[in-house]
Scaffold this motif. Structure first.
Motif, PDB file in Angstrom:
ATOM      1  N   GLY A  24       0.811  -1.211   0.000  1.00 45.18           N
ATOM      2  CA  GLY A  24       0.000   0.000   0.000  1.00 45.18           C
ATOM      3  C   GLY A  24       0.840   1.255   0.000  1.00 45.18           C
ATOM      4  O   GLY A  24       0.594   2.184  -0.775  1.00 45.18           O
ATOM      5  N   ALA A  25       1.869   1.304   0.864  1.00 47.27           N
ATOM      6  CA  ALA A  25       2.690   2.506   0.981  1.00 47.27           C
ATOM      7  C   ALA A  25       3.454   2.796  -0.312  1.00 47.27           C
ATOM      8  O   ALA A  25       3.478   3.949  -0.775  1.00 47.27           O
ATOM      9  N   LEU A  26       4.077   1.778  -0.888  1.00 50.91           N
ATOM     10  CA  LEU A  26       4.855   1.982  -2.120  1.00 50.91           C
ATOM     11  C   LEU A  26       3.960   2.446  -3.265  1.00 50.91           C
ATOM     12  O   LEU A  26       4.347   3.303  -4.065  1.00 50.91           O
ATOM     13  N   SER A  34       5.832  10.481  -5.315  1.00 49.26           N
ATOM     14  CA  SER A  34       6.864  10.621  -4.281  1.00 49.26           C
ATOM     15  C   SER A  34       7.755   9.389  -4.221  1.00 49.26           C
ATOM     16  O   SER A  34       8.118   8.907  -3.146  1.00 49.26           O
ATOM     17  N   GLY A  35       8.122   8.877  -5.388  1.00 49.00           N
ATOM     18  CA  GLY A  35       8.912   7.656  -5.424  1.00 49.00           C
ATOM     19  C   GLY A  35       8.002   6.447  -5.343  1.00 49.00           C
ATOM     20  O   GLY A  35       6.845   6.495  -5.765  1.00 49.00           O
ATOM     21  N   GLY A  36       8.500   5.365  -4.753  1.00 53.82           N
ATOM     22  CA  GLY A  36       7.702   4.160  -4.651  1.00 53.82           C
ATOM     23  C   GLY A  36       7.468   3.528  -6.005  1.00 53.82           C
ATOM     24  O   GLY A  36       8.065   3.916  -7.019  1.00 53.82           O
ATOM     25  N   LYS A  37       6.580   2.545  -6.037  1.00 49.39           N
ATOM     26  CA  LYS A  37       6.236   1.877  -7.288  1.00 49.39           C
ATOM     27  C   LYS A  37       4.960   1.087  -7.090  1.00 49.39           C
ATOM     28  O   LYS A  37       4.643   0.648  -5.977  1.00 49.39           O
ATOM     29  N   ALA A 224      -3.131  -5.097 -11.657  1.00 51.37           N
ATOM     30  CA  ALA A 224      -4.434  -4.574 -11.234  1.00 51.37           C
ATOM     31  C   ALA A 224      -4.326  -3.088 -10.915  1.00 51.37           C
ATOM     32  O   ALA A 224      -5.203  -2.291 -11.280  1.00 51.37           O
ATOM     33  N   PHE A 225      -3.254  -2.686 -10.240  1.00 49.74           N
ATOM     34  CA  PHE A 225      -3.036  -1.272  -9.953  1.00 49.74           C
ATOM     35  C   PHE A 225      -2.913  -0.460 -11.243  1.00 49.74           C
ATOM     36  O   PHE A 225      -3.474   0.635 -11.354  1.00 49.74           O
ATOM     37  N   GLN A 226      -2.176  -1.004 -12.206  1.00 51.26           N
ATOM     38  CA  GLN A 226      -2.010  -0.289 -13.475  1.00 51.26           C
ATOM     39  C   GLN A 226      -3.345  -0.135 -14.189  1.00 51.26           C
ATOM     40  O   GLN A 226      -3.647   0.924 -14.756  1.00 51.26           O
ATOM     41  N   PHE A 227      -4.160  -1.187 -14.154  1.00 51.30           N
ATOM     42  CA  PHE A 227      -5.486  -1.139 -14.766  1.00 51.30           C
ATOM     43  C   PHE A 227      -6.346  -0.067 -14.104  1.00 51.30           C
ATOM     44  O   PHE A 227      -7.017   0.722 -14.784  1.00 51.30           O
ATOM     45  N   VAL A 228      -6.332  -0.037 -12.768  1.00 53.68           N
ATOM     46  CA  VAL A 228      -7.120   0.960 -12.037  1.00 53.68           C
ATOM     47  C   VAL A 228      -6.685   2.366 -12.404  1.00 53.68           C
ATOM     48  O   VAL A 228      -7.517   3.254 -12.648  1.00 53.68           O
ATOM     49  N   GLN A 229      -5.382   2.586 -12.488  1.00 52.09           N
ATOM     50  CA  GLN A 229      -4.892   3.918 -12.838  1.00 52.09           C
ATOM     51  C   GLN A 229      -5.303   4.304 -14.256  1.00 52.09           C
ATOM     52  O   GLN A 229      -5.724   5.448 -14.505  1.00 52.09           O
ATOM     53  N   ASN A 230      -5.194   3.357 -15.189  1.00 55.77           N
ATOM     54  CA  ASN A 230      -5.530   3.646 -16.585  1.00 55.77           C
ATOM     55  C   ASN A 230      -7.020   3.926 -16.763  1.00 55.77           C
ATOM     56  O   ASN A 230      -7.408   4.814 -17.537  1.00 55.77           O
ATOM     57  N   GLU A 231      -7.847   3.159 -16.055  1.00 54.54           N
ATOM     58  CA  GLU A 231      -9.291   3.240 -16.277  1.00 54.54           C
ATOM     59  C   GLU A 231      -9.990   4.254 -15.371  1.00 54.54           C
ATOM     60  O   GLU A 231     -10.996   4.852 -15.769  1.00 54.54           O
ATOM     61  N   PHE A 232      -9.478   4.452 -14.165  1.00 51.42           N
ATOM     62  CA  PHE A 232     -10.196   5.270 -13.184  1.00 51.42           C
ATOM     63  C   PHE A 232      -9.381   6.446 -12.652  1.00 51.42           C
ATOM     64  O   PHE A 232      -9.927   7.295 -11.953  1.00 51.42           O
ATOM     65  N   GLY A 233      -8.095   6.469 -12.954  1.00 44.88           N
ATOM     66  CA  GLY A 233      -7.289   7.617 -12.566  1.00 44.88           C
ATOM     67  C   GLY A 233      -6.428   7.391 -11.337  1.00 44.88           C
ATOM     68  O   GLY A 233      -6.590   6.436 -10.579  1.00 44.88           O
ATOM     69  N   THR A 234      -5.512   8.317 -11.141  1.00 43.79           N
ATOM     70  CA  THR A 234      -4.519   8.209 -10.078  1.00 43.79           C
ATOM     71  C   THR A 234      -5.134   8.333  -8.686  1.00 43.79           C
ATOM     72  O   THR A 234      -4.689   7.680  -7.736  1.00 43.79           O
ATOM     73  N   ILE A 235      -6.168   9.164  -8.554  1.00 47.87           N
ATOM     74  CA  ILE A 235      -6.776   9.345  -7.231  1.00 47.87           C
ATOM     75  C   ILE A 235      -7.402   8.044  -6.743  1.00 47.87           C
ATOM     76  O   ILE A 235      -7.228   7.649  -5.578  1.00 47.87           O
ATOM     77  N   VAL A 236      -8.119   7.369  -7.625  1.00 47.25           N
ATOM     78  CA  VAL A 236      -8.735   6.089  -7.250  1.00 47.25           C
ATOM     79  C   VAL A 236      -7.649   5.074  -6.900  1.00 47.25           C
ATOM     80  O   VAL A 236      -7.777   4.310  -5.928  1.00 47.25           O
ATOM     81  N   LEU A 237      -6.578   5.066  -7.691  1.00 48.41           N
ATOM     82  CA  LEU A 237      -5.459   4.167  -7.380  1.00 48.41           C
ATOM     83  C   LEU A 237      -4.921   4.434  -5.984  1.00 48.41           C
ATOM     84  O   LEU A 237      -4.709   3.498  -5.203  1.00 48.41           O
ATOM     85  N   ALA A 238      -4.707   5.696  -5.661  1.00 47.27           N
ATOM     86  CA  ALA A 238      -4.164   6.048  -4.344  1.00 47.27           C
ATOM     87  C   ALA A 238      -5.103   5.623  -3.221  1.00 47.27           C
ATOM     88  O   ALA A 238      -4.653   5.136  -2.178  1.00 47.27           O
TER      89      ALA A 238
END
Length: 262
Positions: A24-26, A34-37, A224-238
């Protein structure tokens, strides 16, 4: 001996929490720049291997994962929580066994990184590799579809746990003060929901791989994280990644307060 078994189980549950907190943190750090992955469990091990004293951290994580595997198989075989031998009980105990197998594989990976380091093996592609192997078999698409259905069932169960509140009993039995208990229970709702959503996306990706006969469409947590970011945006991913961090925190609480019958 029972006391030693209990300590091993609690250490294992806490280690599972540690892994999810790092996932979660990364991923939150990556989402906010802010870095991470964006990463999954194997990616966490790779990250640990690159840190100062990384081999020590990996060794402790490997020991904790072995403890969690012990606890899962003890639940499956000895049935200390009296799940029983009816259909529901067998299903629950089979789930413990499957969980033990998956975390056993992760423990082996942690041990390998501890003693041999990370040789750039790309450990994030585990689900894709399994799907590729299945697709090469007769009726491979059907087999992959079954895997997708298994992930779907697991996702629904995580969401059921969140909104049925059936995880609450062991926390409430810890006799925490009301404010602390309320905070912990909320972390459980958030954590199980986030985990259910991530597994739901993994299920979807696996179904796509089954229908298209293309293993590249499958993936694990990182995908799954990449899919969420692509389809729903960075805020939803976070938000979802923060939910997984919360799930890890809840595992820490469980490791300390849940009742463990040995």
């Amino acid at each position: 001996m029972s006391d030693k078994k209990e300590k091993i189980a609690r250490f294992g549950i806490a280690t599972k929490g540690f892994v999810y907190c790092l996932i979660g943190a990364l991923t939150v750090m990556a989402a906010i720049g802010s870095g991470g992955k964006k990463t999954g469990k194997s990616g966490v091990l790779e990250t640990l291997s690159a840190q100062p004293f990384g081999q020590i951290l990996l060794g402790l994580t490997a020991l904790g994962l072995i403890g969690f595997v012990f606890w899962r198989f003890y639940q499956a075989i000895a049935d200390p929580e009296d799940k029983g031998d009816d259909l529901k009980g067998i299903f629950n105990r089979l789930g413990y066994s499957v969980s033990g197998i998956f975390y056993g594989i992760l423990a082996v990976t942690a041990i390998k990184y501890t003693f041999m380091g990370n040789s750039g093996s790309g450990g994030e592609g585990g689900n894709e590799s399994v799907v590729s192997t299945l697709l090469s078999k007769p009726y491979g698409q059907i087999l992959v579809g079954i895997v997708g259905a298994a992930f779907l069932g697991k996702a629904i169960y995580q969401l059921y746990r969140a909104y049925s509140g059936n995880f609450k009993d062991k926390v409430q039995a810890a006799e925490l003060d009301s404010k602390t208990e309320n905070f912990v229970l909320k972390s459980g709702y958030v954590g199980y929901t986030a985990r259910g959503l991530v597994i739901l996306v993994i299920s979807y990706l696996t179904f796509v791989a089954a229908f298209t006969a293309n293993s590249n469409s499958a993936g694990g947590t990182k995908d799954a994280f990449q899919f969420v970011q692509n389809e729903f945006g960075t805020i939803v991913l976070a938000v979802i990644a923060a939910g997984l961090f919360t799930y890890g925190f809840f595992m820490f609480v469980k490791s300390r307060y849940r009742s463990i019958n040995i």
